[in-house]
Structures are given as C-alpha cells and as structure tokens.
Design a protein around this motif. Sequence first.
Motif, PDB file in Angstrom:
ATOM      1  N   GLU A 101      47.620  62.239  19.064  1.00 41.05           N
ATOM      2  CA  GLU A 101      48.746  61.707  18.298  1.00 41.05           C
ATOM      3  C   GLU A 101      49.988  61.944  19.147  1.00 41.05           C
ATOM      4  OE1 GLU A 101      51.223  63.219  14.498  1.00 41.05           O
ATOM      5  OE2 GLU A 101      49.083  62.894  14.143  1.00 41.05           O
ATOM      6  N   MET A 102      50.629  60.853  19.589  1.00 39.83           N
ATOM      7  CA  MET A 102      51.765  60.972  20.506  1.00 39.83           C
ATOM      8  C   MET A 102      52.984  60.294  19.904  1.00 39.83           C
ATOM      9  SD  MET A 102      51.788  59.976  24.503  1.00 39.83           S
ATOM     10  CE  MET A 102      53.203  60.243  25.543  1.00 39.83           C
ATOM     11  N   HIS A 103      54.051  61.058  19.764  1.00 33.24           N
ATOM     12  CA  HIS A 103      55.283  60.534  19.190  1.00 33.24           C
ATOM     13  C   HIS A 103      56.171  59.937  20.279  1.00 33.24           C
ATOM     14  CE1 HIS A 103      54.910  62.455  15.130  1.00 33.24           C
ATOM     15  NE2 HIS A 103      54.004  63.133  15.808  1.00 33.24           N
ATOM     16  N   GLN A 104      57.040  59.023  19.871  1.00 30.26           N
ATOM     17  CA  GLN A 104      57.990  58.410  20.785  1.00 30.26           C
ATOM     18  C   GLN A 104      58.882  59.497  21.370  1.00 30.26           C
ATOM     19  OE1 GLN A 104      60.164  55.180  19.064  1.00 30.26           O
ATOM     20  NE2 GLN A 104      61.581  55.034  20.761  1.00 30.26           N
ATOM     21  N   GLY A 105      59.050  59.488  22.685  1.00 24.52           N
ATOM     22  CA  GLY A 105      59.872  60.481  23.362  1.00 24.52           C
ATOM     23  C   GLY A 105      59.044  61.479  24.148  1.00 24.52           C
ATOM     24  N   ALA A 106      57.801  61.686  23.767  1.00 23.91           N
ATOM     25  CA  ALA A 106      56.925  62.608  24.496  1.00 23.91           C
ATOM     26  C   ALA A 106      56.594  62.012  25.864  1.00 23.91           C
ATOM     27  CB  ALA A 106      55.645  62.857  23.711  1.00 23.91           C
ATOM     28  N   SER A 107      56.455  62.885  26.882  1.00 25.19           N
ATOM     29  CA  SER A 107      56.147  62.375  28.217  1.00 25.19           C
ATOM     30  C   SER A 107      54.991  63.153  28.836  1.00 25.19           C
ATOM     31  CB  SER A 107      57.372  62.437  29.125  1.00 25.19           C
ATOM     32  OG  SER A 107      57.699  63.782  29.411  1.00 25.19           O
ATOM     33  N   ILE A 108      54.173  62.420  29.605  1.00 20.56           N
ATOM     34  CA  ILE A 108      53.036  63.010  30.309  1.00 20.56           C
ATOM     35  C   ILE A 108      53.058  62.504  31.741  1.00 20.56           C
ATOM     36  CG2 ILE A 108      50.532  63.165  30.472  1.00 20.56           C
ATOM     37  CD1 ILE A 108      50.443  62.561  27.469  1.00 20.56           C
ATOM     38  N   ASP A 109      53.027  63.432  32.696  1.00 24.88           N
ATOM     39  CA  ASP A 109      52.895  63.086  34.101  1.00 24.88           C
ATOM     40  C   ASP A 109      51.526  63.594  34.526  1.00 24.88           C
ATOM     41  OD1 ASP A 109      53.046  62.545  36.756  1.00 24.88           O
ATOM     42  OD2 ASP A 109      54.762  63.853  37.179  1.00 24.88           O
ATOM     43  N   GLY A 110      50.516  62.797  34.296  1.00 28.19           N
ATOM     44  CA  GLY A 110      49.143  63.195  34.583  1.00 28.19           C
ATOM     45  C   GLY A 110      48.194  62.174  33.986  1.00 28.19           C
ATOM     46  N   GLU A 111      46.931  62.481  34.050  1.00 30.81           N
ATOM     47  CA  GLU A 111      45.899  61.569  33.563  1.00 30.81           C
ATOM     48  C   GLU A 111      45.522  61.902  32.127  1.00 30.81           C
ATOM     49  OE1 GLU A 111      41.249  61.117  34.601  1.00 30.81           O
ATOM     50  OE2 GLU A 111      42.608  60.888  36.296  1.00 30.81           O
ATOM     51  N   LEU A 112      45.396  60.871  31.299  1.00 31.22           N
ATOM     52  CA  LEU A 112      44.929  61.020  29.913  1.00 31.22           C
ATOM     53  C   LEU A 112      43.464  60.612  29.863  1.00 31.22           C
ATOM     54  CD1 LEU A 112      47.808  59.368  27.880  1.00 31.22           C
ATOM     55  CD2 LEU A 112      46.976  61.679  27.596  1.00 31.22           C
ATOM     56  N   ARG A 113      42.595  61.533  29.384  1.00 29.26           N
ATOM     57  CA  ARG A 113      41.184  61.187  29.280  1.00 29.26           C
ATOM     58  C   ARG A 113      40.611  61.751  27.995  1.00 29.26           C
ATOM     59  NH1 ARG A 113      38.679  63.277  34.550  1.00 29.26           N
ATOM     60  NH2 ARG A 113      37.049  63.748  33.064  1.00 29.26           N
ATOM     61  N   PRO A 114      39.956  60.905  27.204  1.00 30.18           N
ATOM     62  CA  PRO A 114      39.289  61.417  26.003  1.00 30.18           C
ATOM     63  C   PRO A 114      38.067  62.241  26.410  1.00 30.18           C
ATOM     64  CG  PRO A 114      38.843  59.081  26.272  1.00 30.18           C
ATOM     65  CD  PRO A 114      39.834  59.459  27.335  1.00 30.18           C
TER      66      PRO A 114
END
Length: 131
Positions: A101-114
């Motif tokens: 669950e990701m809200h507007q404004g959150a940031s990720i510098d990396g890979e997203l993997r389920p």
Amino acid sequence: MFSKSKQPPIRTLIGEGTVIQGELRFTEGLRIDGEVHGDVVASGEGHSILVISEKARVLGKVRAAHVIVNGTVHGPIQSDELLELQPKASIVGDVRYEVLEMHQGASIDGELRPLKAEEKPALKLAAAAGG
C-alpha cells in the motif's frame, strides 16, 4: 496472507533523539522514532509489526510481517504480510512485499518485487527439434 485480525501490541519504542548502533531484533511490535544504524529484524514465527515514524531513520536491512514506513530507510525492506508506505516515506534499497500500500508522496529508489515472484518455476526452453 494479511488478515484484519488484531495487531500485536507495540511493546518497544526507540524514542526521538535516540541512536542505536547494531542489529535490533524484536518480537510483536516495535516503533522507531529515533535512528538505528544496523538491521531491524522481527524474530520468531508470530505476527509482527514495525512502525518507522516520520522522524525516524534506519540504515540497514528491515524485515517484519507488517511494516509501516513514514520515515527514511537506507537498505532493503522485506515485509512478509503488508507493507504500508506513507506519504513521507523515503526508501533507498530494494523492496520485497506480499501486499503493498503506497501513498502519494512516498518514494523508492530501488527495485520493487512481490514475494510471490520467487514461487514461479524457472523458465525452461524447449529443445530444438532435430530432423
């Protein structure tokens, strides 16, 4: 899978202004308002919850069943049930999750993997038909 059952209690608080160096292991619930320079890992088989508040910083690996981030994490995160990235979350590192669950404004510098991506069988190529 994540259920709406009662959350475990948050029994430990790392207060604002506190800096911990080294690996931190916990059971049930932990809230971080300060800084941790090291890995933060839930121990045991039970349900766990980790809250990294808006003012918190974690420099290391993070792993728990339910992870809520509204602060800064420099390192990989693995959430075995639910990962909530609130509006001020800032993550530098790879993220593994069951449900995100990701809200507007959150940031990720990396890979997203389920997490489910690892369960897929390896790709097998058919042998070329000889004639």
